[in-house]
Design an enzyme around this catalytic site. Structure first.
Site, PDB file in Angstrom:
ATOM      1  N   GLY A   1      17.399 -84.002 -11.642  1.00 40.00           N
ATOM      2  CA  GLY A   1      16.646 -83.426 -10.766  1.00 40.00           C
ATOM      3  C   GLY A   1      16.928 -84.143  -9.448  1.00 40.00           C
ATOM      4  CB  THR A   2      19.645 -85.831  -8.022  1.00 37.93           C
ATOM      5  OG1 THR A   2      20.013 -86.295  -9.256  1.00 37.93           O
ATOM      6  CG2 THR A   2      19.942 -86.741  -6.952  1.00 37.93           C
TER       7      THR A   2
ATOM      8  CD1 TRP B   1      13.342 -78.690  -6.337  1.00 36.18           C
ATOM      9  CD2 TRP B   1      12.855 -79.114  -8.334  1.00 36.18           C
ATOM     10  NE1 TRP B   1      12.322 -78.047  -6.575  1.00 36.18           N
ATOM     11  CE2 TRP B   1      11.868 -78.120  -7.996  1.00 36.18           C
ATOM     12  CE3 TRP B   1      12.842 -79.508  -9.826  1.00 36.18           C
ATOM     13  CZ2 TRP B   1      10.914 -77.755  -8.835  1.00 36.18           C
ATOM     14  CZ3 TRP B   1      11.728 -78.887 -10.540  1.00 36.18           C
ATOM     15  CH2 TRP B   1      10.740 -77.955  -9.998  1.00 36.18           C
TER      16      TRP B   1
ATOM     17  CG  HIS C   1      23.203 -91.160  -9.305  1.00 30.13           C
ATOM     18  ND1 HIS C   1      22.031 -90.451  -9.563  1.00 30.13           N
ATOM     19  CD2 HIS C   1      24.147 -90.433  -9.118  1.00 30.13           C
ATOM     20  CE1 HIS C   1      22.251 -89.174  -9.163  1.00 30.13           C
ATOM     21  NE2 HIS C   1      23.711 -89.161  -8.871  1.00 30.13           N
TER      22      HIS C   1
ATOM     23  CE1 TYR D   1      14.753 -80.258 -12.733  1.00 27.62           C
ATOM     24  CE2 TYR D   1      13.745 -79.708 -14.760  1.00 27.62           C
ATOM     25  CZ  TYR D   1      14.520 -79.349 -13.727  1.00 27.62           C
ATOM     26  OH  TYR D   1      15.222 -78.031 -13.474  1.00 27.62           O
TER      27      TYR D   1
ATOM     28  CE  LYS E   1      20.429 -71.272 -20.383  1.00 30.78           C
ATOM     29  NZ  LYS E   1      20.040 -71.901 -21.728  1.00 30.78           N
TER      30      LYS E   1
HETATM   31  P1  A3P Z   1      20.318 -77.782 -16.075  1.00 30.63           P
HETATM   32  O1  A3P Z   1      21.603 -78.181 -16.092  1.00 30.63           O
HETATM   33  O2  A3P Z   1      19.445 -78.276 -17.014  1.00 30.63           O
HETATM   34  O3  A3P Z   1      20.146 -76.558 -15.503  1.00 30.63           O
HETATM   35  P2  A3P Z   1      20.911 -83.078 -10.459  1.00 30.63           P
HETATM   36  O4  A3P Z   1      20.410 -82.221  -9.479  1.00 30.63           O
HETATM   37  O5  A3P Z   1      20.153 -84.506 -10.789  1.00 30.63           O
HETATM   38  O6  A3P Z   1      22.346 -83.182 -10.599  1.00 30.63           O
HETATM   39  O7  A3P Z   1      20.248 -82.175 -11.996  1.00 30.63           O
HETATM   40  C1  A3P Z   1      20.589 -80.987 -12.072  1.00 30.63           C
HETATM   41  C2  A3P Z   1      19.563 -80.328 -12.828  1.00 30.63           C
HETATM   42  O8  A3P Z   1      18.679 -79.710 -11.920  1.00 30.63           O
HETATM   43  C3  A3P Z   1      20.536 -78.914 -13.471  1.00 30.63           C
HETATM   44  O9  A3P Z   1      19.546 -78.628 -14.810  1.00 30.63           O
HETATM   45  C4  A3P Z   1      20.257 -77.851 -12.297  1.00 30.63           C
HETATM   46  O10 A3P Z   1      19.972 -76.543 -12.825  1.00 30.63           O
HETATM   47  C5  A3P Z   1      18.649 -78.334 -12.024  1.00 30.63           C
HETATM   48  N1  A3P Z   1      18.240 -77.896 -10.749  1.00 30.63           N
HETATM   49  C6  A3P Z   1      18.918 -77.798  -9.681  1.00 30.63           C
HETATM   50  N2  A3P Z   1      18.415 -77.460  -8.698  1.00 30.63           N
HETATM   51  C7  A3P Z   1      17.214 -77.280  -8.711  1.00 30.63           C
HETATM   52  C8  A3P Z   1      16.022 -76.653  -8.222  1.00 30.63           C
HETATM   53  N3  A3P Z   1      15.897 -76.428  -6.986  1.00 30.63           N
HETATM   54  N4  A3P Z   1      14.790 -76.402  -8.981  1.00 30.63           N
HETATM   55  C9  A3P Z   1      14.756 -76.920 -10.451  1.00 30.63           C
HETATM   56  N5  A3P Z   1      16.059 -77.538 -10.995  1.00 30.63           N
HETATM   57  C10 A3P Z   1      16.990 -77.713 -10.113  1.00 30.63           C
END
Ligand code: A3P
Length: 323
Positions: free
Chosen positions: A70-71, A73, A136, A224, A290
């Protein structure tokens, strides 16, 4: 992609690496274990540069996470929170930074972006209003920032099974390789035995969990799943922790919802910069998939789920941290 680049590793680091435990991943890329955490060689160089050069400031904000938790986000939400004093009408304001850059371009990663090349990068451009970084690394790798400054650390974690599946999708997309079960199984094995990039996962979690119990004003622990379930409550928590709570007036005028909307997966992925842009050989679109809780059920076998549940239960036992 940057995580696998083998360049810019100093002779000193190569010497250090030769004394460390190492292993090869499913792709033939080498990882080594430094201070209990597994890094690709070039990431280790960034970690070492960071450790020798970083001078924390009390006003710094560091957004920490295990990859795929959820980085993106959290970065977007924090940027939107910090931007609001000077940018009150973001949803209609076309100057908002999130409209022009991917959250990872706005909030650089300490070991992979800022300290990637050397231990004394020019940090002048990060000065206003507060320096905002991400990492990270597990918390023990950031002892200096943690112990010797009042900087704020926000950690976001995610259910390990969804994290694993998200990592699988992301790696295959970034490496432009076919999404095979074999790769998922190999990642699963590494997850379980802890020898995965930035792993063991449970050590990562526990380093921040213990710190938030000891110093809740210094380290905020977010999930998350909670962000998904109660976004308004969680973003208020984040704003309060960062010392910029919403005013009554802001709440009444719908600022909270505007921020959530701006930072929603749906909105971010629809922005031109995230549809077509790229950074460090990673297409911005690959950061948005997703964003669902429990999606791993569609890919992991019941046996895999059971094994992960057992490991996490055992490793977190007695910590008070529940998954
Ligand atoms: P999924 O692969 O399960 O869809 P990170 O940002 O740490 O790389 O994590 C990626 C995950 O966060 C992905 O999950 C991605 O779809 C989800 N993600 C990215 N942006 C987001 C947002 N604005 N709100 C909610 N989830 C988000």
């Amino acid at each position: 992609p940057s995580i696998l680049r083998d360049d810019k590793i100093s002779e000193e680091t190569n010497k250090l690496i030769s004394s460390l435990l190492s292993r090869t991943d499913f792709q033939g890329q080498k990882l080594c274990q430094y201070q209990g955490c597994w890094y690709y060689y070039n990431t280790l160089q960034g970690v070492l540069n960071f450790q020798s050069g970083f001078q924390p400031q009390d006003t710094d904000i560091i957004l920490a996470s295990y990859p795929k938790s959820g980085t993106t986000w959290l970065k977007a939400l924090t940027v939107a929170l910090m931007e609001r004093p000077k940018n009150n009408s973001y949803s209609s304001d076309d100057e908002h930074p999130l409209l022009y850059d991917n959250p990872h371009g706005i909030v650089p990663c300490l070991e992979m972006d800022v300290y990637h090349e050397n231990s004394s990068p020019n940090l002048a451009k990060f000065s206003a209003p507060r320096r905002l970084f991400s990492t990270h690394m597990p918390l023990h790798a950031m002892e200096e920032a943690h112990k010797h400054s009042a900087c704020k650390i926000v950690y976001v974690c995610r259910n390990v099974k969804d994290t694993l599946v998200s990592w699988w999708f992301f790696l295959c997309a970034v490496l432009k390789i076919e999404q095979s079960r074999g790769i998922l199984e190999s990642l699963f094995e590494s997850f379980c035995n802890g020898t995965i990039y930035y792993g063991p996962f449970w050590e990562h979690l526990l380093s921040y969990w213990r710190a938030t119990l000891e110093e809740p004003k210094h380290v905020l622990f977010m999930r998350y799943e909670e962000l998904k379930a109660e976004p308004r409550h969680q973003i208020k928590r984040l704003a309060e922790f960062l010392g910029c709570p919403f005013t009554k007036q802001e709440e009444e005028s719908g600022v909270v919802d505007k921020i959530l909307d701006l930072c929603s997966l749906r909105n971010l992925r629809s922005l031109e910069v995230n549809k077509t842009g790229s950074r460090n050989d990673v297409d911005h679109k690959d950061y948005f998939r997703k964003g669902e809780v429990g999606d791993s059920k569609n890919y992991l076998t019941p046996e895999m789920e059971y094994k992960i549940d057992m490991i996490i239960q055992e490793k977190l036992q007695g910590s008070g941290l529940k998954f």
